[in-house]
Design an enzyme around this catalytic site. Structure first.
Site, PDB file in Angstrom:
ATOM      1  N   GLY A 124      13.654 -86.090  35.989  1.00  0.00           N
ATOM      2  CA  GLY A 124      12.471 -86.636  35.332  1.00  0.00           C
ATOM      3  C   GLY A 124      12.808 -87.379  34.059  1.00  0.00           C
ATOM      4  O   GLY A 124      13.928 -87.314  33.547  1.00  0.00           O
ATOM      5  N   GLY A 166      13.755 -88.635  26.552  1.00  0.00           N
ATOM      6  CA  GLY A 166      14.963 -88.191  27.243  1.00  0.00           C
ATOM      7  C   GLY A 166      14.875 -88.319  28.747  1.00  0.00           C
ATOM      8  O   GLY A 166      13.789 -88.343  29.332  1.00  0.00           O
ATOM      9  N   ASP A 191       4.875 -76.943  23.366  1.00  0.00           N
ATOM     10  CA  ASP A 191       4.652 -77.648  24.636  1.00  0.00           C
ATOM     11  C   ASP A 191       4.628 -76.654  25.802  1.00  0.00           C
ATOM     12  O   ASP A 191       5.207 -76.905  26.856  1.00  0.00           O
ATOM     13  CB  ASP A 191       5.738 -78.699  24.847  1.00  0.00           C
ATOM     14  CG  ASP A 191       5.362 -79.743  25.890  1.00  0.00           C
ATOM     15  OD1 ASP A 191       4.148 -79.923  26.135  1.00  0.00           O
ATOM     16  OD2 ASP A 191       6.273 -80.381  26.448  1.00  0.00           O
TER      17      ASP A 191
END
Length: 256
Positions: A32, A37, A149
């Protein structure tokens, strides 16, 4: 906007499968692309061990602020030693491009289980998973580390064991940063409550009302309801993980 997207497509293209970095890590596939990043599954060809490799996106690598942020993430991971958080393995720079390697955690994330496999979780199962997640949060908060997160894609389950991944937005604070500690602590608590809510909705069979709330749609014990209300800031917010643990234990007892 179109120019920005074009730059990403041209310069932030993932590494090709089979590429070997640092004479050791073979790229297997791109897992991903995040805000700054690229994440890959790789194999340590010396140890024949699978790892996860993160690369600072080339368009971000030109900015000093982003390079510093990437190094801060590495420093943070080096200070974390917990069996349910992927451990730091290695770091290196090639042609000015920064990379780091961490443990690969097998399993499926909660988002996949809920929204693609439609796996139902009973109240007890949901609360037990939240108990594991709270233990990880307790470990982090004791060290003034805030994940920031905690979402279903960042929580992996393997044979009932829960792991928390993706520390790209995490931050370690100092005791003097009291206001930011308070804000980030509540953010993690809210995310914990939202995760519990997603899990509890997995067994909901009714038709969702247009303007209905979870309080109207879900049938929960008063202990579970109180836990959710406080985590989500509907009632008095929790100040410490210890208070959450007390109410969570009561909630578990109420459904067993």
């Amino acid at each position: 906007m179109a120019l920005k997207l074009l730059k990403k497509l041209l310069f932030d293209r993932p590494l090709k499968n089979g590429v070997i970095l640092n004479h050791q890590y073979k790229i297997e596939e791109c897992l991903g692309m995040g805000g700054y990043g690229l994440v890959y599954l790789c194999t340590d060809i010396l140890a024949q061990t699978p790892y996860v490799l993160k690369q600072l996106r080339p368009t971000k690598a030109k900015k000093e602020k982003e390079k510093v942020r990437f190094q801060q993430e590495i420093k943070l991971l080096k200070n974390i030693h917990h069996p349910q958080i992927p451990g730091f393995i290695d770091e290196f720079i090639i042609d000015g491009q920064a990379y780091y390697v961490m443990q690969f955690i097998e399993g499926e994330n909660i988002e996949e289980l809920l929204f693609f496999r439609k796996q139902p979780f009973t109240e007890l199962m949901a609360l037990q998973l939240i108990s594991q997640l709270l233990e990880i949060i307790e470990y982090l908060h004791d060290r003034l580390i805030f994940h920031s997160d905690i979402r279903t894609p960042n929580i992996i389950i393997n044979d009932g064991r829960l792991c928390l991944i993706d520390f790209g937005l995490a931050k370690q604070l100092t005791p003097e940063e009291m206001e930011e500690i308070k804000v980030r602590k509540q953010d993690d608590f809210f995310d914990l409550g939202e995760t519990l809510l997603f899990l509890l909705y997995s067994q909901y069979k009714g038709k969702k009302k247009k303007n209905g709330t979870w309080l109207e749609e879900l049938t929960l014990t008063k202990e579970v309801t109180l836990l959710l209300k406080r985590l989500l800031g509907i009632e008095e917010e929790y100040q410490h993980t210890a208070s959450i643990r007390e109410d969570l234990n009561r909630a578990i007892q109420s459904v067993t």
